[in-house]
Each structure stands twice: as structure tokens, then as C-alpha cells.
Design a protein around this motif. Sequence first.
Motif, PDB file in Angstrom:
ATOM      1  N   ALA A 136      81.333  23.248  33.787  1.00 30.97           N
ATOM      2  CA  ALA A 136      80.660  22.526  34.870  1.00 30.97           C
ATOM      3  C   ALA A 136      79.969  21.276  34.337  1.00 30.97           C
ATOM      4  O   ALA A 136      80.020  20.210  34.969  1.00 30.97           O
ATOM      5  N   ALA A 137      79.342  21.377  33.155  1.00 34.95           N
ATOM      6  CA  ALA A 137      78.677  20.222  32.554  1.00 34.95           C
ATOM      7  C   ALA A 137      79.701  19.152  32.170  1.00 34.95           C
ATOM      8  O   ALA A 137      79.447  17.948  32.356  1.00 34.95           O
ATOM      9  N   LYS A 144      80.857  17.394  35.329  1.00 35.90           N
ATOM     10  CA  LYS A 144      79.788  16.531  35.824  1.00 35.90           C
ATOM     11  C   LYS A 144      79.704  15.248  34.995  1.00 35.90           C
ATOM     12  O   LYS A 144      79.553  14.151  35.543  1.00 35.90           O
ATOM     13  N   GLU A 145      79.826  15.372  33.687  1.00 33.79           N
ATOM     14  CA  GLU A 145      79.771  14.214  32.801  1.00 33.79           C
ATOM     15  C   GLU A 145      80.972  13.292  33.035  1.00 33.79           C
ATOM     16  O   GLU A 145      80.827  12.065  33.051  1.00 33.79           O
ATOM     17  N   LYS A 192      82.616  12.904  35.831  1.00 41.16           N
ATOM     18  CA  LYS A 192      82.393  12.206  37.102  1.00 41.16           C
ATOM     19  C   LYS A 192      81.392  11.070  36.926  1.00 41.16           C
ATOM     20  O   LYS A 192      81.562   9.984  37.477  1.00 41.16           O
ATOM     21  N   ARG A 193      80.346  11.329  36.138  1.00 40.14           N
ATOM     22  CA  ARG A 193      79.330  10.311  35.903  1.00 40.14           C
ATOM     23  C   ARG A 193      79.933   9.103  35.177  1.00 40.14           C
ATOM     24  O   ARG A 193      79.714   7.953  35.568  1.00 40.14           O
TER      25      ARG A 193
END
Length: 84
Positions: free
Chosen positions: A53-54, A57-58, A60-61
Motif C-alpha cells: 500500500a505504501a 501510494k508513493e 501515485k505521488r
Amino acid sequence: MKKKQRKQQPQPAKQKEEKLSLKDQLQDDVFSKLKSMKDQLVQTEQKAKDEEAARIKEEKRLKEKNKSFEELFEESNQNWKEFK
């Protein structure tokens, strides 16, 4: 018409009492080892899910950060013809 009533035969109570669980059959030390292995596996799986998940998320960022002006302009929902 009457339905036939079936007589239920009482099941012997001895079978219920004799039925042992796996925990009862295993020795305490073997059971505790298996339980600790299960806990470690659950923790490992949870850690892997959190890391995935991290990572997503990274990604996408970073993708949002590296967008060009054209991509940002295309994603905009404003009507730019009104501002001409």
C-alpha cells in the motif's frame, strides 16, 4: 392429509464427549509453537500488505508530481474557452 411424523432417535452422548479437538490431542509445546508460527505468518502478511500500500501510494505521488503542464491542463475540468 396428515404428514408422517418421524421419530428422532436420540444420539448417544458418549460420541460428543469423546470427540477431542486438535488442541487436546497435541502436546502443549507443539501447540504453542504452531500458534506462534501462525502469529508470525499473520504479521508477515500484514507487513507485506502495508508495504504494498505504501509503494502504491508513493508511485501515485511521484506520478502526480511529474505530470507535465499539458497533462494537468487536460485533466482540468474548467471550461478554458470562457477565459479567452
